[in-house]
Design an enzyme around this catalytic site. Structure first.
Site, PDB file in Angstrom:
ATOM      1  N   ALA A  46     -11.394  -6.273 -26.893  1.00  0.00           N
ATOM      2  CA  ALA A  46     -10.346  -6.788 -26.298  1.00  0.00           C
ATOM      3  C   ALA A  46      -8.905  -5.898 -26.233  1.00  0.00           C
ATOM      4  O   ALA A  46      -9.156  -4.712 -26.564  1.00  0.00           O
ATOM      5  CB  ALA A  46      -9.878  -8.005 -27.580  1.00  0.00           C
ATOM      6  N   ASN A  78      -3.737  -7.703 -30.054  1.00  0.00           N
ATOM      7  CA  ASN A  78      -3.161  -8.898 -30.515  1.00  0.00           C
ATOM      8  C   ASN A  78      -3.980  -9.999 -29.732  1.00  0.00           C
ATOM      9  O   ASN A  78      -3.280 -11.008 -29.488  1.00  0.00           O
ATOM     10  CB  ASN A  78      -1.683  -9.245 -29.992  1.00  0.00           C
ATOM     11  CG  ASN A  78      -0.726  -7.943 -30.691  1.00  0.00           C
ATOM     12  OD1 ASN A  78      -1.152  -7.564 -31.793  1.00  0.00           O
ATOM     13  ND2 ASN A  78       0.028  -7.504 -29.983  1.00  0.00           N
ATOM     14  N   GLY A  86      -6.617 -11.429 -31.312  1.00  0.00           N
ATOM     15  CA  GLY A  86      -7.213 -12.379 -32.313  1.00  0.00           C
ATOM     16  C   GLY A  86      -8.546 -11.827 -32.598  1.00  0.00           C
ATOM     17  O   GLY A  86      -9.328 -12.723 -33.201  1.00  0.00           O
ATOM     18  N   ASP A 109     -15.259  -4.159 -37.839  1.00  0.00           N
ATOM     19  CA  ASP A 109     -14.015  -4.238 -37.259  1.00  0.00           C
ATOM     20  C   ASP A 109     -13.629  -2.825 -36.759  1.00  0.00           C
ATOM     21  O   ASP A 109     -13.888  -1.859 -37.272  1.00  0.00           O
ATOM     22  CB  ASP A 109     -13.028  -4.913 -38.198  1.00  0.00           C
ATOM     23  CG  ASP A 109     -12.051  -5.814 -37.326  1.00  0.00           C
ATOM     24  OD1 ASP A 109     -11.940  -5.683 -36.154  1.00  0.00           O
ATOM     25  OD2 ASP A 109     -10.896  -6.194 -37.813  1.00  0.00           O
ATOM     26  N   GLU A 110     -12.401  -3.024 -35.932  1.00  0.00           N
ATOM     27  CA  GLU A 110     -11.932  -1.725 -35.460  1.00  0.00           C
ATOM     28  C   GLU A 110     -12.942  -0.630 -34.890  1.00  0.00           C
ATOM     29  O   GLU A 110     -12.922   0.413 -35.360  1.00  0.00           O
ATOM     30  CB  GLU A 110     -11.265  -0.711 -36.510  1.00  0.00           C
ATOM     31  CG  GLU A 110      -9.965  -1.886 -37.380  1.00  0.00           C
ATOM     32  CD  GLU A 110      -9.014  -2.503 -36.412  1.00  0.00           C
ATOM     33  OE1 GLU A 110      -8.841  -2.107 -35.155  1.00  0.00           O
ATOM     34  OE2 GLU A 110      -8.416  -3.291 -36.835  1.00  0.00           O
ATOM     35  N   ALA A 111     -13.834  -1.228 -34.227  1.00  0.00           N
ATOM     36  CA  ALA A 111     -15.047  -0.467 -33.756  1.00  0.00           C
ATOM     37  C   ALA A 111     -14.687   0.689 -32.859  1.00  0.00           C
ATOM     38  O   ALA A 111     -15.710   1.517 -32.596  1.00  0.00           O
ATOM     39  CB  ALA A 111     -16.208  -1.509 -33.090  1.00  0.00           C
ATOM     40  N   CYS A 151      -1.164 -11.301 -20.657  1.00  0.00           N
ATOM     41  CA  CYS A 151       0.142 -10.598 -20.369  1.00  0.00           C
ATOM     42  C   CYS A 151       1.439 -11.530 -20.259  1.00  0.00           C
ATOM     43  O   CYS A 151       1.181 -12.728 -20.161  1.00  0.00           O
ATOM     44  CB  CYS A 151       0.045  -9.716 -18.820  1.00  0.00           C
ATOM     45  SG  CYS A 151       1.428  -8.847 -18.323  1.00  0.00           S
ATOM     46  N   CYS A 189       3.126 -12.009 -18.003  1.00  0.00           N
ATOM     47  CA  CYS A 189       3.245 -12.812 -16.485  1.00  0.00           C
ATOM     48  C   CYS A 189       2.119 -13.674 -16.740  1.00  0.00           C
ATOM     49  O   CYS A 189       2.059 -14.531 -15.583  1.00  0.00           O
ATOM     50  CB  CYS A 189       2.854 -11.650 -15.452  1.00  0.00           C
ATOM     51  SG  CYS A 189       1.288 -11.206 -15.419  1.00  0.00           S
ATOM     52  N   HIS A 212       0.942  -4.589 -14.587  1.00  0.00           N
ATOM     53  CA  HIS A 212       2.314  -4.589 -15.468  1.00  0.00           C
ATOM     54  C   HIS A 212       2.139  -3.300 -16.418  1.00  0.00           C
ATOM     55  O   HIS A 212       3.299  -2.727 -16.732  1.00  0.00           O
ATOM     56  CB  HIS A 212       2.747  -5.795 -16.134  1.00  0.00           C
ATOM     57  CG  HIS A 212       3.274  -6.867 -15.156  1.00  0.00           C
ATOM     58  ND1 HIS A 212       2.810  -8.106 -14.917  1.00  0.00           N
ATOM     59  CD2 HIS A 212       4.208  -6.615 -14.323  1.00  0.00           C
ATOM     60  CE1 HIS A 212       3.426  -8.697 -14.067  1.00  0.00           C
ATOM     61  NE2 HIS A 212       4.397  -8.022 -13.818  1.00  0.00           N
TER      62      HIS A 212
END
Ligand code: ZN
Length: 195
Positions: A9, A12, A14, A87-89, A145, A147, A184
């Site tokens: 991802a 932020n 999730g 996590d944080e792979a 985003c 937008c 963006h």
């Protein structure tokens, strides 16, 4: 057959929430899980995986020096293990991603890794590059985003709110990140004129 999963991802999106929910589902069925997270975030989240919506769970911290195959073998010598969540792979080394692949192939336990795909410069993290290359199953966790388009990129904001274009891949200081669509992101980075 056990598999190596990579859910990736932007910031932020999730992903820790999704990880904790999935781990909860295993536990609810009476299964035993191991949660791992990078010690690079250990300063604030010492031995925990926390989500922004307020849920958290204890986790074992890993550094880039740890042999994860050996660590998991040790855990399995003491008791049953049905799944491993990482996590944080993005902070895994390439060697550690191969160690996790061997956990699925030789120890037959599924590994579910969650991480960021790219850093604020638009470059793949080492762990994410290796996972994208060899994971059995890839899943994108979507976020949007400003937008409304899908956000795939991340900018790091300085104290003045402007996007930083240089710096270490891993920030020691507390910084703000913003997830943006590619267009963006380029404009915010000043790489292509807005308009
Ligand atoms: Zn956008």
């Amino acid at each position: 057959m056990a598999k190596l999963y990579f859910s990736y991802a932007a910031m932020n999106a999730g992903k820790s929430t999704i990880l904790l929910q999935a781990a909860h589902n295993y536990r609810e069925r009476g299964m035993d899980v191991l949660l791992l997270t990078s010690e690079l975030y250990g300063g604030t989240e010492d031995g925990h995986i926390s989500s922004r919506i307020g849920i958290s769970s204890e986790a074992t911290l890993y550094s880039d020096k740890v042999d994860l195959f050996a660590l998991i073998q040790e855990v399995m010598a003491k008791g049953r293990l049905d799944a491993i969540f990482v996590d944080e792979a993005q902070f895994l080394t390439k060697a550690q991603v191969w160690q996790l692949a061997r956990v699925t192939d030789y120890l037959h336990v599924p590994v579910l890794a969650y991480g960021l795909r790219t850093d604020f410069r638009g470059e793949l993290f080492e762990g994410s590059a290796a996972l994208l290359a060899i994971a059995d199953n890839l899943r994108e966790i979507r976020t949007i985003c400003e937008c409304g388009s899908k956000a795939t990129m991340v900018v790091r904001l300085g104290p003045d709110g402007k996007a930083l274009t240089e710096g270490d891949q891993v920030s020691i200081e507390k910084t703000t990140y913003l997830s943006l669509c590619r267009r963006h992101w380029e404009e915010r980075m000043g790489r292509f004129p807005a308009g």
